[in-house]
Motif scaffolding. Structure first.
Motif, PDB file in Angstrom:
ATOM      1  N   PHE A   1     103.568 -33.775  40.778  1.00  0.00           N
ATOM      2  CA  PHE A   1     102.656 -34.006  41.894  1.00  0.00           C
ATOM      3  C   PHE A   1     101.204 -33.860  41.474  1.00  0.00           C
ATOM      4  O   PHE A   1     100.311 -34.360  42.159  1.00  0.00           O
ATOM      5  N   ASP A   2     100.959 -33.173  40.333  1.00  0.00           N
ATOM      6  CA  ASP A   2      99.582 -33.079  39.863  1.00  0.00           C
ATOM      7  C   ASP A   2      99.056 -34.442  39.428  1.00  0.00           C
ATOM      8  O   ASP A   2      97.844 -34.663  39.401  1.00  0.00           O
ATOM      9  N   ALA A   3      99.965 -35.376  39.101  1.00  0.00           N
ATOM     10  CA  ALA A   3      99.574 -36.764  38.823  1.00  0.00           C
ATOM     11  C   ALA A   3      99.719 -37.610  40.080  1.00  0.00           C
ATOM     12  O   ALA A   3      98.823 -38.377  40.443  1.00  0.00           O
ATOM     13  N   TYR A   4     100.839 -37.451  40.788  1.00  0.00           N
ATOM     14  CA  TYR A   4     101.093 -38.265  41.975  1.00  0.00           C
ATOM     15  C   TYR A   4     100.087 -38.016  43.092  1.00  0.00           C
ATOM     16  O   TYR A   4      99.964 -38.837  44.009  1.00  0.00           O
ATOM     17  N   THR A   5      99.391 -36.898  43.050  1.00  0.00           N
ATOM     18  CA  THR A   5      98.386 -36.637  44.081  1.00  0.00           C
ATOM     19  C   THR A   5      97.340 -37.743  44.129  1.00  0.00           C
ATOM     20  O   THR A   5      96.688 -37.954  45.142  1.00  0.00           O
ATOM     21  N   GLY A   6      97.203 -38.473  43.014  1.00  0.00           N
ATOM     22  CA  GLY A   6      96.232 -39.563  42.965  1.00  0.00           C
ATOM     23  C   GLY A   6      96.699 -40.838  43.626  1.00  0.00           C
ATOM     24  O   GLY A   6      95.891 -41.761  43.840  1.00  0.00           O
ATOM     25  N   ILE A   7      97.986 -40.959  43.980  1.00  0.00           N
ATOM     26  CA  ILE A   7      98.504 -42.194  44.585  1.00  0.00           C
ATOM     27  C   ILE A   7      97.836 -42.427  45.939  1.00  0.00           C
ATOM     28  O   ILE A   7      97.752 -41.529  46.768  1.00  0.00           O
ATOM     29  N   THR A   8      97.390 -43.641  46.171  1.00  0.00           N
ATOM     30  CA  THR A   8      96.695 -43.969  47.416  1.00  0.00           C
ATOM     31  C   THR A   8      97.655 -43.964  48.596  1.00  0.00           C
ATOM     32  O   THR A   8      98.873 -44.117  48.430  1.00  0.00           O
ATOM     33  N   ASP A   9      97.122 -43.836  49.797  1.00  0.00           N
ATOM     34  CA  ASP A   9      97.949 -43.825  51.000  1.00  0.00           C
ATOM     35  C   ASP A   9      98.730 -45.124  51.156  1.00  0.00           C
ATOM     36  O   ASP A   9      99.901 -45.113  51.554  1.00  0.00           O
ATOM     37  N   ASP A  10      98.086 -46.261  50.864  1.00  0.00           N
ATOM     38  CA  ASP A  10      98.784 -47.545  50.993  1.00  0.00           C
ATOM     39  C   ASP A  10      99.991 -47.608  50.063  1.00  0.00           C
ATOM     40  O   ASP A  10     101.062 -48.090  50.450  1.00  0.00           O
ATOM     41  N   ASP A  11      99.821 -47.131  48.842  1.00  0.00           N
ATOM     42  CA  ASP A  11     100.939 -47.143  47.903  1.00  0.00           C
ATOM     43  C   ASP A  11     102.001 -46.125  48.292  1.00  0.00           C
ATOM     44  O   ASP A  11     103.204 -46.354  48.093  1.00  0.00           O
ATOM     45  N   LEU A  12     101.599 -44.999  48.848  1.00  0.00           N
ATOM     46  CA  LEU A  12     102.580 -44.022  49.319  1.00  0.00           C
ATOM     47  C   LEU A  12     103.444 -44.614  50.436  1.00  0.00           C
ATOM     48  O   LEU A  12     104.657 -44.408  50.493  1.00  0.00           O
ATOM     49  N   LYS A  13     102.816 -45.372  51.325  1.00  0.00           N
ATOM     50  CA  LYS A  13     103.556 -45.999  52.419  1.00  0.00           C
ATOM     51  C   LYS A  13     104.546 -47.028  51.885  1.00  0.00           C
ATOM     52  O   LYS A  13     105.674 -47.151  52.393  1.00  0.00           O
ATOM     53  N   ALA A  14     104.126 -47.774  50.864  1.00  0.00           N
ATOM     54  CA  ALA A  14     105.039 -48.757  50.269  1.00  0.00           C
ATOM     55  C   ALA A  14     106.198 -48.052  49.556  1.00  0.00           C
ATOM     56  O   ALA A  14     107.362 -48.464  49.681  1.00  0.00           O
ATOM     57  N   LEU A  15     105.882 -46.993  48.823  1.00  0.00           N
ATOM     58  CA  LEU A  15     106.943 -46.221  48.164  1.00  0.00           C
ATOM     59  C   LEU A  15     107.921 -45.674  49.183  1.00  0.00           C
ATOM     60  O   LEU A  15     109.140 -45.705  48.990  1.00  0.00           O
ATOM     61  N   TRP A  16     107.392 -45.172  50.281  1.00  0.00           N
ATOM     62  CA  TRP A  16     108.246 -44.603  51.318  1.00  0.00           C
ATOM     63  C   TRP A  16     109.122 -45.676  51.953  1.00  0.00           C
ATOM     64  O   TRP A  16     110.300 -45.442  52.249  1.00  0.00           O
ATOM     65  N   ALA A  17     108.572 -46.875  52.143  1.00  0.00           N
ATOM     66  CA  ALA A  17     109.363 -47.968  52.697  1.00  0.00           C
ATOM     67  C   ALA A  17     110.543 -48.290  51.789  1.00  0.00           C
ATOM     68  O   ALA A  17     111.646 -48.607  52.278  1.00  0.00           O
TER      69      ALA A  17
END
Length: 649
Positions: free
Chosen positions: A116-132
């Motif tokens: 998560f120390d790297a993933y914290t940089g993932i943008t909200d838009d990409d997080l939403k796509a990953l979650w989808a």
């Protein structure tokens, strides 16, 4: 590179254990369009999630893959949409909390095996796509295996120290002056790909060594080579490195083997040519490593002070206020973003550390650390709290300032045996007791009885006559000198001790600016400043060309409180009598019992100031005198009221 299994910290997404319940993920999935899901699948490839979360290849994403670490064996977890064993009961906010903040659905800290120390940089838009995408993964009814970690590494609360020292949540931001391709590569390498997790050595606590990022490390018995830009430039061109990342081999160079083979075949081989080109652009031009971990790099404190203060915070404060100063629900208020913490003066934090705070409302009690921390330790801790986690306070607390405020505790609380007898020699240091020079204290008492109440002049007189310039000595001396004056009054004992307490705090506040590390900004008008459970009044050091009334815009005090003060005062005609000022103060407190006492005082000052400024035929000095008299009366009244509880937090 991305997703390689690190022998120290494990794998991507490790630790996202879910809990039973209704499959909210499945319910939400119906609203996702195909394009969003496809994009999420691509991003999951870039993050290399599947290989690390698959112990049995017939159960993809079902977890169970073991990782041997120096701390014991850890197992990846089930991240399928199964509502009982996977993360099917999670919401997007749960998912974001895990990837962006490293916090599990139940509020527990994730082990940094999940990067998560790297993933914290993932943008909200990409997080939403990953979650989808993730919530459409076929459910696998496979329970997670318990980690086999040695004590104390099996206690998640121990991660407080790791997070405080090495982790700061921060979404990726493009670097100005760099190309779009370079920034896209930085995002893929640093955030989604988390390449540093495998290609960087780690310290004894399992955190990446900032100075040595990308310089290589051992992974599952193989060596992940140095991929810092200087090393790559010696042996690779853009074309050969691009070919290696796409195919796992490059003519005349090498062929992929070991854990990197999995990265190429399961992740990099699926990326677009543009993204591979972007990664290569960044890797061949990556910036030099930072000398310090992100939390320390953002701090203005010198390295040695930061290290001491961070340890002090972890040992004394973090168990309640948590890493990052976020607090713990309604029971423990946050320190990050707290205006009482970041005020121009550090007095409030100093007094809270020295004296603790009482329980009240939803808040729990805070103990005193006066007997545990020295003056210099308190000063370091206060400066750390005021300048960490995005707090914009100034590191202006010093050991001398803490000594001055510590001396205010020499006035016993009302209700104690000493207080009930109002025995002045036992207050501070006075004739017959060790402490300030007795003869000089007696002369100061005569000066005060004669009408001299200018604290600065009294302090200078004591220092000059006694040769004692220690902050605690000055506070004790002026407290002891004022005590007989208060004792001679006809007021009830509780009011005498309230007056003595107010005086002592005012002395500490008056001498603190000269003890501060750096300047404490001037105020345009008299202003109430919180100090632990009490408050003090600050007057402007010099008069401005015009009475500068602060605006009632919600920036200085809560807007609703400011409006209530305006409604209470109506159209006042200066001068307002002392009795009227007392009535205003007590009435506004009764109307707003949860408001901070300092805010109540300042709301009244804001409401009264325009009336003073509008007086015709008055000089600036006369206007300031009118406003100061009103402010002092209001502040003095609030100081003598019973100790606030909720407001003090």
């Amino acid at each position: 590179m991305a997703g390689m299994r690190n022998t120290i910290l494990g794998a991507a997404c490790l630790g996202l254990a879910g809990f039973g319940g209704i499959s909210s993920a499945a319910a939400q999935a119906a609203s996702d369009d195909a394009a969003l899901v496809d994009r999420g699948a691509y991003l999951a490839r870039a993050a290399d999630c599947m290989p690390c979360h698959t112990g049995d290849k017939s159960k993809p994403y079902g977890g169970g893959l073991p990782f041997k670490t120096p701390f014991g064996v850890m197992y990846s977890v089930n991240i399928t949409s199964d509502p009982q064993y996977g993360i099917g009961s999670w919401t997007f906010d749960d998912f974001k909390a895990a990837l962006h903040n490293g916090i599990r659905k139940d509020g527990a800290y994730l082990y940094p095996a999940m990067p998560f120390d790297a993933y914290t940089g993932i943008t909200d838009d990409d997080l939403k796509a990953l979650w989808a995408f993730v919530r459409r993964i076929q459910p696998v009814a496979q329970p997670d295996r318990e980690n086999e970690l040695k004590f104390p590494f099996n206690v998640r609360l121990g991660l407080l120290a790791w997070r405080e020292l090495f982790f700061t949540p921060a979404t990726f931001k493009p670097t100005a002056g760099k190309s779009d391709s370079w920034n896209r590569g930085a995002y893929l390498v640093e955030a989604l790909g988390h390449c540093s997790d495998c290609h960087s050595p780690r310290n004894i606590m399992g955190a990446v060594k900032s100075k040595d990022i990308f310089t290589g490390s051992e992974v599952d018995g193989f060596y992940a080579p140095d991929i810092a830009s200087a090393a790559l430039a010696k042996n690779w061109t853009k074309d050969t490195l691009s070919q290696f990342l796409r195919t796992g081999s490059a003519p005349g160079k090498t062929s992929v083997f070991g854990p990197m083979a999995e990265v190429v075949h399961e992740s990099l081989a699926y990326l677009t040519p543009g993204d591979i080109d972007a990664m290569v652009t960044y890797l061949l031009d990556s910036p030099p490593p930072k000398d310090k971990p992100a939390p320390e790099a953002a701090s203005p404190l010198p390295h040695d002070v930061y290290v001491r203060a961070a340890k002090s915070y972890i040992d004394n404060c973090a168990p309640c206020h948590r890493d990052g100063g976020v607090g713990a629900g309604v029971a423990v208020p946050p320190l990050a973003g707290n205006p009482a913490v970041t005020a121009a003066e550090p007095y409030n934090v100093i007094m809270a550390v020295l004296g603790g705070l009482p329980a009240g409302g939803t808040y729990g009690a805070m103990p005193s650390f006066a007997g545990r921390l020295s003056d210099s330790q308190v000063a370091d801790l206060v400066n750390y709290v005021r300048t960490s986690w995005g707090n914009g306070g100034t590191a202006n607390a010093t050991a001398g300032m803490v000594a001055a405020w510590r001396a205010t505790a020499h006035v016993p609380d009302y209700g104690t045996q000493v207080a009930s007898s109002f025995d002045c020699p036992k207050v501070g240091g006075a004739p017959g007791n060790s402490g300030p020079d007795a003869k000089v204290v007696a002369s100061l008492t005569q000066m005060i009885q004669g009408g001299s109440r200018a604290i600065d002049k009294l302090a200078d007189a004591y220092t000059s006559a006694s040769g004692d310039s220690s902050p605690n000595g000055v506070v004790d001396a002026l407290t002891a000198a004022y005590c007989p004056v208060v004792a001679a009054s006809q007021a009830p004992d509780w009011q005498k001790y309230g007056d003595l307490r107010r005086w002592t705090l005012q002395v500490a506040a008056a001498i603190s600016p000269r003890l501060a590390s750096g300047t404490i900004p001037d105020v345009p008008v008299i202003w109430a400043v919180p100090a632990g459970t009490g408050l003090i009044g600050r007057e402007p050091a010099s008069l401005a060309a015009k009475l500068a009334c602060p605006a009632n815009d919600g920036k200085q005090v809560p807007k609703a409180l400011g409006d209530a003060a305006v409604a209470l005062l109506g159209t006042p005609k200066p001068p307002v009598s002392g009795d009227a000022a007392k009535t205003y103060a007590t009435t506004l407190v009764q109307q707003n019992p949860k408001a901070r006492r300092a805010d109540v005082a300042n709301a009244l000052i804001l409401a009264y100031c325009p009336a003073v400024a509008a007086l015709p035929g008055t000089s600036i000095a006369e206007q300031n005198n009118l406003l100061n008299s009103f402010g002092q009366q209001v502040i003095g009244t609030l100081q003598l009221l019973p100790t606030p509880t909720v407001a003090a937090k």
